[in-house]
Write a protein that holds these residues in place. Structure first.
Motif, PDB file in Angstrom:
ATOM      1  N   ASP A   1      29.648  41.287  38.316  1.00  0.00           N
ATOM      2  CA  ASP A   1      30.879  41.051  39.061  1.00  0.00           C
ATOM      3  C   ASP A   1      32.011  41.789  38.364  1.00  0.00           C
ATOM      4  O   ASP A   1      31.968  42.019  37.160  1.00  0.00           O
ATOM      5  N   PHE A   2      32.999  42.175  39.170  1.00  0.00           N
ATOM      6  CA  PHE A   2      34.122  42.946  38.645  1.00  0.00           C
ATOM      7  C   PHE A   2      35.260  42.937  39.651  1.00  0.00           C
ATOM      8  O   PHE A   2      35.052  42.705  40.843  1.00  0.00           O
ATOM      9  N   ALA A   3      36.466  43.156  39.135  1.00  0.00           N
ATOM     10  CA  ALA A   3      37.632  43.301  40.002  1.00  0.00           C
ATOM     11  C   ALA A   3      37.440  44.560  40.846  1.00  0.00           C
ATOM     12  O   ALA A   3      36.968  45.591  40.355  1.00  0.00           O
ATOM     13  N   TYR A   4      37.808  44.467  42.116  1.00  0.00           N
ATOM     14  CA  TYR A   4      37.559  45.570  43.038  1.00  0.00           C
ATOM     15  C   TYR A   4      38.631  45.562  44.116  1.00  0.00           C
ATOM     16  O   TYR A   4      38.862  44.538  44.771  1.00  0.00           O
ATOM     17  N   ASP A   5      39.288  46.687  44.310  1.00  0.00           N
ATOM     18  CA  ASP A   5      40.363  46.783  45.289  1.00  0.00           C
ATOM     19  C   ASP A   5      39.907  47.265  46.662  1.00  0.00           C
ATOM     20  O   ASP A   5      40.719  47.494  47.536  1.00  0.00           O
ATOM     21  N   GLY A   6      38.628  47.416  46.834  1.00  0.00           N
ATOM     22  CA  GLY A   6      38.114  47.802  48.142  1.00  0.00           C
ATOM     23  C   GLY A   6      37.613  49.227  48.150  1.00  0.00           C
ATOM     24  O   GLY A   6      37.694  49.914  47.132  1.00  0.00           O
ATOM     25  N   PRO A   7      37.047  49.588  49.258  1.00  0.00           N
ATOM     26  CA  PRO A   7      37.050  48.950  50.565  1.00  0.00           C
ATOM     27  C   PRO A   7      36.074  47.765  50.637  1.00  0.00           C
ATOM     28  O   PRO A   7      35.205  47.610  49.789  1.00  0.00           O
ATOM     29  N   PHE A   8      36.252  46.956  51.690  1.00  0.00           N
ATOM     30  CA  PHE A   8      35.418  45.796  51.939  1.00  0.00           C
ATOM     31  C   PHE A   8      34.822  45.891  53.342  1.00  0.00           C
ATOM     32  O   PHE A   8      35.254  46.694  54.152  1.00  0.00           O
ATOM     33  N   GLY A   9      33.853  45.033  53.610  1.00  0.00           N
ATOM     34  CA  GLY A   9      33.261  44.951  54.942  1.00  0.00           C
ATOM     35  C   GLY A   9      32.624  46.253  55.389  1.00  0.00           C
ATOM     36  O   GLY A   9      31.973  46.942  54.599  1.00  0.00           O
ATOM     37  N   PRO A  10      32.819  46.607  56.674  1.00  0.00           N
ATOM     38  CA  PRO A  10      32.190  47.816  57.202  1.00  0.00           C
ATOM     39  C   PRO A  10      32.586  49.087  56.448  1.00  0.00           C
ATOM     40  O   PRO A  10      31.767  50.001  56.291  1.00  0.00           O
ATOM     41  N   GLU A  11      33.823  49.137  55.964  1.00  0.00           N
ATOM     42  CA  GLU A  11      34.255  50.314  55.214  1.00  0.00           C
ATOM     43  C   GLU A  11      33.504  50.419  53.886  1.00  0.00           C
ATOM     44  O   GLU A  11      33.159  51.512  53.437  1.00  0.00           O
TER      45      GLU A  11
ATOM     46  N   ASN B   1      34.221  39.773  47.817  1.00  0.00           N
ATOM     47  CA  ASN B   1      35.175  38.715  48.113  1.00  0.00           C
ATOM     48  C   ASN B   1      36.545  39.379  48.225  1.00  0.00           C
ATOM     49  O   ASN B   1      37.223  39.591  47.220  1.00  0.00           O
ATOM     50  N   GLN B   2      36.911  39.713  49.445  1.00  0.00           N
ATOM     51  CA  GLN B   2      38.165  40.445  49.660  1.00  0.00           C
ATOM     52  C   GLN B   2      39.365  39.609  49.233  1.00  0.00           C
ATOM     53  O   GLN B   2      40.313  40.137  48.633  1.00  0.00           O
ATOM     54  N   ALA B   3      39.347  38.308  49.492  1.00  0.00           N
ATOM     55  CA  ALA B   3      40.492  37.455  49.145  1.00  0.00           C
ATOM     56  C   ALA B   3      40.745  37.442  47.642  1.00  0.00           C
ATOM     57  O   ALA B   3      41.894  37.434  47.202  1.00  0.00           O
ATOM     58  N   GLU B   4      39.684  37.457  46.846  1.00  0.00           N
ATOM     59  CA  GLU B   4      39.817  37.433  45.385  1.00  0.00           C
ATOM     60  C   GLU B   4      39.782  38.832  44.767  1.00  0.00           C
ATOM     61  O   GLU B   4      39.894  38.974  43.556  1.00  0.00           O
ATOM     62  N   ARG B   5      39.582  39.854  45.621  1.00  0.00           N
ATOM     63  CA  ARG B   5      39.518  41.252  45.161  1.00  0.00           C
ATOM     64  C   ARG B   5      38.416  41.429  44.121  1.00  0.00           C
ATOM     65  O   ARG B   5      38.622  41.960  43.036  1.00  0.00           O
TER      66      ARG B   5
END
Length: 99
Positions: free
Chosen positions: A7-17, A43-47
């Motif tokens: 696990d790690f901090a991640y700024d995206g993209p999320f979902g289909p992207e 987990n987009q909400a928690e980035r």
């Protein structure tokens, strides 16, 4: 078998992207020595993002941790948490785990 949790901090993209952006990486992972399966997590909400992997043995798991941690650092992700766990097969079978 060895289970690896990343696990790690991640700024995206999320979902289909994320699916589109990580397609090439996803297609390369099954070729790793000792690899059995991976569940991608986001987990987009928690980035945050990461994954749960199953490897055939500890050497393969640890080799992959080193390789993937270095790759994530190349992507600008510096604080990577990775843990290795033993799998309790009998209890996992009772709870229908994919082992």
């Amino acid at each position: 078998m060895k289970l690896v949790q990343f696990d790690f901090a991640y700024d995206g993209p999320f979902g289909p992207e994320m699916t589109e952006a990580m397609d090439g990486l996803a297609r390369s992972i099954p070729d790793e020595p000792g690899f059995i399966w991976k569940i991608w997590t986001e987990n987009q909400a928690e980035r945050e993002a990461g994954g749960i992997y199953l490897f055939a043995d500890e050497e393969s798991a640890r080799d992959y941790i080193a390789k993937h941690t270095a790759r994530l650092k190349e992507f600008g992700i510096g604080n990577v948490n990775a843990k290795v766990f033993d799998v309790n097969g009998p209890l996992t079978a009772i709870t229908k785990g994919p082992v």
